[in-house]
Design an enzyme around this catalytic site. Structure first.
Site, PDB file in Angstrom:
ATOM      1  N   TYR A 188       0.847  -1.193   0.000  1.00 37.21           N
ATOM      2  CA  TYR A 188       0.000   0.000   0.000  1.00 37.21           C
ATOM      3  C   TYR A 188       0.880   1.238   0.000  1.00 37.21           C
ATOM      4  O   TYR A 188       1.819   1.353   0.786  1.00 37.21           O
ATOM      5  CB  TYR A 188      -0.911   0.026   1.236  1.00 37.21           C
ATOM      6  CG  TYR A 188      -1.837   1.219   1.250  1.00 37.21           C
ATOM      7  CD1 TYR A 188      -2.823   1.355   0.274  1.00 37.21           C
ATOM      8  CD2 TYR A 188      -1.724   2.205   2.218  1.00 37.21           C
ATOM      9  CE1 TYR A 188      -3.675   2.461   0.268  1.00 37.21           C
ATOM     10  CE2 TYR A 188      -2.575   3.310   2.227  1.00 37.21           C
ATOM     11  CZ  TYR A 188      -3.546   3.430   1.247  1.00 37.21           C
ATOM     12  OH  TYR A 188      -4.384   4.519   1.255  1.00 37.21           O
ATOM     13  N   ASP A 229       9.132   2.365   0.900  1.00 37.23           N
ATOM     14  CA  ASP A 229       8.036   3.138   1.473  1.00 37.23           C
ATOM     15  C   ASP A 229       8.009   2.853   2.974  1.00 37.23           C
ATOM     16  O   ASP A 229       7.496   1.827   3.425  1.00 37.23           O
ATOM     17  CB  ASP A 229       6.709   2.760   0.803  1.00 37.23           C
ATOM     18  CG  ASP A 229       5.546   3.605   1.326  1.00 37.23           C
ATOM     19  OD1 ASP A 229       5.748   4.359   2.314  1.00 37.23           O
ATOM     20  OD2 ASP A 229       4.445   3.514   0.760  1.00 37.23           O
ATOM     21  N   LYS A 272       3.290   9.575   8.680  1.00 39.25           N
ATOM     22  CA  LYS A 272       2.903   9.129  10.029  1.00 39.25           C
ATOM     23  C   LYS A 272       3.816   9.708  11.129  1.00 39.25           C
ATOM     24  O   LYS A 272       3.747  10.885  11.414  1.00 39.25           O
ATOM     25  CB  LYS A 272       2.793   7.607  10.037  1.00 39.25           C
ATOM     26  CG  LYS A 272       1.716   7.177   9.008  1.00 39.25           C
ATOM     27  CD  LYS A 272       1.218   5.775   9.063  1.00 39.25           C
ATOM     28  CE  LYS A 272       0.008   5.647   8.142  1.00 39.25           C
ATOM     29  NZ  LYS A 272       0.125   4.688   7.082  1.00 39.25           N
TER      30      LYS A 272
HETATM   31  C1  LIG Z   1      -0.308   5.127   5.536  1.00 40.70           C
HETATM   32  C2  LIG Z   1       0.552   4.742   4.386  1.00 40.70           C
HETATM   33  C3  LIG Z   1       0.606   5.498   3.202  1.00 40.70           C
HETATM   34  C4  LIG Z   1      -0.327   6.658   2.957  1.00 40.70           C
HETATM   35  O1  LIG Z   1      -0.116   7.700   3.836  1.00 40.70           O
HETATM   36  P1  LIG Z   1      -1.306   8.789   4.017  1.00 40.70           P
HETATM   37  O2  LIG Z   1      -0.720   9.783   4.971  1.00 40.70           O
HETATM   38  O3  LIG Z   1      -2.462   8.033   4.565  1.00 40.70           O
HETATM   39  O4  LIG Z   1      -1.574   9.359   2.678  1.00 40.70           O
HETATM   40  C5  LIG Z   1       1.519   5.146   2.241  1.00 40.70           C
HETATM   41  N1  LIG Z   1       2.337   4.101   2.402  1.00 40.70           N
HETATM   42  C6  LIG Z   1       2.319   3.333   3.509  1.00 40.70           C
HETATM   43  C7  LIG Z   1       3.272   2.206   3.638  1.00 40.70           C
HETATM   44  C8  LIG Z   1       1.410   3.617   4.534  1.00 40.70           C
HETATM   45  O5  LIG Z   1       1.373   2.848   5.614  1.00 40.70           O
END
Ligand SMILES: *Cc1c(COP(=O)(O)O)cnc(C)c1O
Length: 445
Positions: free
Chosen positions: A142, A234, A263
């Site tokens: 994701y 990521d 985050k």
């Molecule tokens: C939460 C998340 C995202 C997206 O971040 P948002 O601040 O919700 O747009 C992208 N990559 C990973 C791995 C995530 O956990």
């Protein structure tokens, strides 16, 4: 427990917010608890019910709901003095210096406003830097709500995973299964000269928590090096959560070219960031030619909160505490599963945890990886431990959502409502909280 006010609020919300929420995962059944306030490791809902919270904002809240004092005073100071200017401030330089000092891959960083924005910019940067169009992603990975990664299927038949994305866009994305070096080799064999980047979470953390098998990231690193493609980690969720201040890349000993953050790096405020080698990051405008810009980027309140958040972690036993409790919780759940549901699998590392309701696994836990699946190939449960997003999706997701999550909530423990999202231990959680949580698991399992 009485839930009248949450129900009434959801009723109102459904008239003015699609699905009653502003982010899809929040629409839990039959209606979500509307939060009135946080209190350490707990949240209190609109009806006054108090829950032990392991959702933790879906990742950002390393300290729970009471940020350390230096964070709170910095937030107040920057909010009242600004709150923002559209001009540079000292605090963003300090935050960037701190991250560059601690994260192996980061020499330079661009701050943005969400994890999604970070991955969008990282993909554009990789394409601009390499002059190539294709990106490789992991099935079940994701990277936020963005056009280039909301893609399903395989390398031969990629297709948008949601309406609203032209199939022509999806053609440039090559999804492969996580933890499968042969699939990565095959996609490079076929498309190597066209691949701008491999975009991978070091740990699949939005699909049940799947740890990498030994050598997987090293192999991706080699393939990228051999073909002139960028390796993009990521770390939006693992950053400053797994591997402490060095992030997951320090744990696995693989240095990506580019890292995306979100985050925790914003201390509880909206944030994202793209870090990496100076030579690459400097391709962003105005240093380079790959356009990137944002009114709120490097927002002083976010920068101050994020910086104080990380500084506090550097000066206190934060990771020691959350990782110890995380391990204690995972081991405790394993002990319960041994008697009650040995077919289930405990996953997670550091302060992340989840129980995947896998359908079969050996009846015994002898010689297993204690404290969460490590993908140790000599573990008797190795074959049953999920390796890919598809393995997690094949678990008893309905049982988690309809029965287990509800029962935990009724006992005052809030987990993430679906089988896929990780849960988090915070610095505010205590040993007593872990005991209480294990008692609830005992009843609900
Ligand atoms: C939460 C998340 C995202 C997206 O971040 P948002 O601040 O919700 O747009 C992208 N990559 C990973 C791995 C995530 O956990």
């Amino acid at each position: 427990m009485n839930h009248e006010r949450s129900r009434d609020l959801y009723d109102r919300a459904l008239s003015v917010l699609p699905g009653g929420v502003n982010s899809s995962v929040r629409a839990t059944q039959p209606y979500p608890p509307f939060v009135a306030r946080g209190d350490g490791a707990h949240v209190v809902d609109a009806d006054g019910n108090r829950y032990l919270d392991y959702v933790m904002g879906y990742g950002p809240l390393l300290y729970g709901h009471d940020a350390p004092e230096p964070v709170q005073s910095a937030v107040q100071k920057f909010a009242s003095e600004g709150p923002m200017y559209g001009m540079p401030t000292e605090v963003e330089v300090e935050h960037a210096e701190f991250v560059a000092r601690h994260v192996p891959s980061v020499e330079m960083i661009r701050f943005v406003n969400s994890g999604t924005e970070a991955t969008v910019s990282a993909v554009r940067l990789a394409r601009g830097y390499t002059g190539r169009d294709k990106i490789v992603v992991m099935q079940g990975g994701y990277h936020g709500a963005q056009e280039s990664t909301l893609v399903a299927g395989g390398p031969e038949n990629p297709r948008p995973s949601t309406p609203g994305i032209p199939p022509e866009f999806a053609k440039h994305t090559l999804p492969i299964p996580f933890n499968d070096p042969a699939a990565a080799e095959a996609v490079f064999e076929e498309h190597g000269d066209d691949i701008a980047a491999v975009l991978v979470e070091p740990i699949l953390a939005n699909k049940g928590i799947v740890m990498p098998v030994d050598g997987y990231h090293q192999r991706l690193r080699e393939l990228c090096d051999d073909h002139g493609s960028l390796l993009v980690f990521d770390e939006v969720i693992t950053g400053f959560r797994v591997g402490g201040l060095g992030c997951a890349q320090s744990t696995f000993g693989v240095t990506p070219d580019v890292t995306t953050f979100g985050k925790i790096i914003g201390g509880g405020f909206p944030v994202g960031a793209i870090g990496g080698k100076a030579e690459i990051i400097e391709r962003f405008t105005p240093a380079g030619d790959v356009f990137q810009s944002g009114t709120f980027s490097g927002h002083p309140v976010t920068m101050a909160a994020g910086h104080e958040y990380l500084k506090f972690a550097a000066e206190n036993d934060v990771y020691e505490h959350v990782n110890r409790l995380g391990r204690r919780l995972r081991e405790g759940v394993e002990d319960l599963l041994e008697d009650r549901a040995p077919e289930y699998t405990v996953v997670g590392t550091d302060s992340m945890f989840k129980t995947v309701f896998t359908r079969d696994a050996p009846g015994s836990f002898e010689d297993h990886c204690e404290g969460g699946c490590r993908q140790r190939d000599s573990c008797p449960r190795f074959d049953a431990c999920p390796k890919t997003g598809a393995d997690v999706a094949a678990a008893e997701t309905g049982r988690w959502e309809r029965i287990f999550w509800q029962e935990m909530k009724a006992q005052g423990v809030l987990l993430t409502a679906n089988q896929f999202e990780s849960q988090f231990v915070s610095y505010a959680h205590t040993d007593e909280d872990i005991e209480e949580t294990l008692e609830a698991y005992k009843t609900a399992l």
